[in-house]
Enzyme design. Structure first.
Site, PDB file in Angstrom:
ATOM      1  NE  ARG A 166      43.927   6.842  44.360  1.00 28.67           N
ATOM      2  CZ  ARG A 166      45.011   6.297  44.916  1.00 28.67           C
ATOM      3  NH1 ARG A 166      45.600   6.846  45.940  1.00 28.67           N
ATOM      4  NH2 ARG A 166      45.492   5.167  44.444  1.00 28.67           N
TER       5      ARG A 166
ATOM      6  CE  LYS B 144      30.717  13.047  60.430  1.00 25.26           C
ATOM      7  NZ  LYS B 144      31.943  13.821  60.465  1.00 25.26           N
TER       8      LYS B 144
ATOM      9  NE  ARG C  29      38.488  14.820  63.305  1.00 21.51           N
ATOM     10  CZ  ARG C  29      38.799  14.630  62.027  1.00 21.51           C
ATOM     11  NH1 ARG C  29      37.877  14.364  61.144  1.00 21.51           N
ATOM     12  NH2 ARG C  29      40.050  14.696  61.631  1.00 21.51           N
TER      13      ARG C  29
END
Ligand code: BTN
Length: 324
Positions: A320, A185, A120
């Protein structure tokens, strides 16, 4: 090419093979085996040479095989809907299928390796020979691109279903379509659309899964990653996993065409790794801080920014630091 296949078939078992055996298969002398293997085989394959034992590919390989893939789809009527092409090396399976955009739906391209795999946002997607899944499938949507809202999220759900059926649980999705296992991931999805907003359009659904990342590839990936081999601790069955992915795609696409994203809203929320977490969204050169609040009816990310609910169509999200 036939010579490379013959050698790969021999070395696929991950066991040592003697210089004599490989020399005979390659048609070269024993002393020329190492140089010949180095020249013929992809450098991302971890080739080991041990004096007195011979040569092996560390960890072995499960080469792509059409029969095993079709068997794993486990439904002849579904399997009939695809036209499967297996390539050894290709620039990008998505680019290839895009070049065949007017073929009938169901064209599937899988490759042992991509030399210019695309991720992407213009990023490159690295894959080692024979160690990952790079899959692209062509699908046609008669209703125009406005009916595709949320498609990439639904494809993420299909990938999770396939991984669950493979025996990998605890898989989640990070908006818009990262496949995540325990904050790392495991895979990604790249959807590319041709055609116009009002008329029929063609979609290339690209799925990349980390199956067994080699040490060469490790250095090329600049984020926290995991792979099927690490998660399961077993030699991965790439063909079975591809069959399971195709099965889930073929099951979910008609449901999406009939019911749209709405039918998958609950499932998305169960899988949404960002939900209720403090995030930073980078979009259009800006950073938005807020609490992720799920998705809306067309798949936009909802962010609660000091009590105001904002929606975003695209962007890059990070959680965060120091958050739960
Ligand atoms: C991402 O997370 O950035 C998306 C990665 C998508 C990679 C797959 S691999 C198969 C297909 N072919 C490509 O060139 N890209 C997609």
């Amino acid at each position: 090419m036939a010579q490379i296949r013959r050698i790969l078939n021999l070395l696929a078992d991950g066991q040592f093979h003697s210089g004599e055996q490989l020399g005979a298969a390659l048609g070269v002398s024993r002393s020329a085996v190492w140089q010949t293997l180095k020249r013929l085989l992809d450098p991302t394959l971890e080739l080991h040479a041990v004096r007195g034992r011979g040569y092996r590919i560390a960890g072995g390989l499960e080469l792509l095989d059409a029969n095993s893939i079709v068997t794993a789809i486990n439904d002849p009527a579904l399997a009939k809907q695809i036209a499967l092409e297996i390539h050894d090396t290709i620039d990008s399976t998505n680019s290839y299928v895009l070049s065949k955009i007017n073929n009938p739906p169901g064209l599937v391209c899988v490759a042992e390796q991509q030399t210019a795999g695309r991720g992407r946002r213009g990023r490159t997607w690295f894959s080692s020979f024979g160690k990952n899944i790079a899959l692209s499938m062509l699908w046609h949507f008669p209703g125009g691109s406005t009916t595709l809202a949320g498609l990439s999220l639904v494809i993420g759900i299909a990938v999770v279903n396939a991984l669950n059926n493979y025996g990998i649980h605890d898989v989640a999705l990070k908006w818009p379509n990262d496949v995540i296992y325990h904050q790392h991931k495991l895979g990604g999805i790249l959807i590319e659309i041709a055609g116009d907003a009002g008329g029929p359009c063609q979609v290339v659904i690209g799925i990349g899964l980390n199956v067994a990342i080699t040490s060469v590839a490790e250095n090329a990936i600049n984020q926290a990653w995991t792979d099927v081999h690490t998660i399961t601790g077993k030699n991965p069955q790439r063909n079975r996993l591809i069959g399971l992915l195709l099965r889930e795609l073929l099951l979910i696409l008609p449901q999406f065409q009939t019911h749209g994203l709405a039918a998958f809203a609950n499932r998305w929320q169960q899988l949404d790794v960002l939900y209720d977490r403090p995030i930073v969204l980078e979009t259009g050169g800006k950073q938005i801080h807020g609490i992720a609040a799920g998705i809306d009816s067309v798949g936009n990310l909802l962010v609660n920014n000091n009590g105001e609910l904002q929606r975003f169509h695209s962007g890059e999200v990070s959680v965060r630091l120091g958050s739960k």
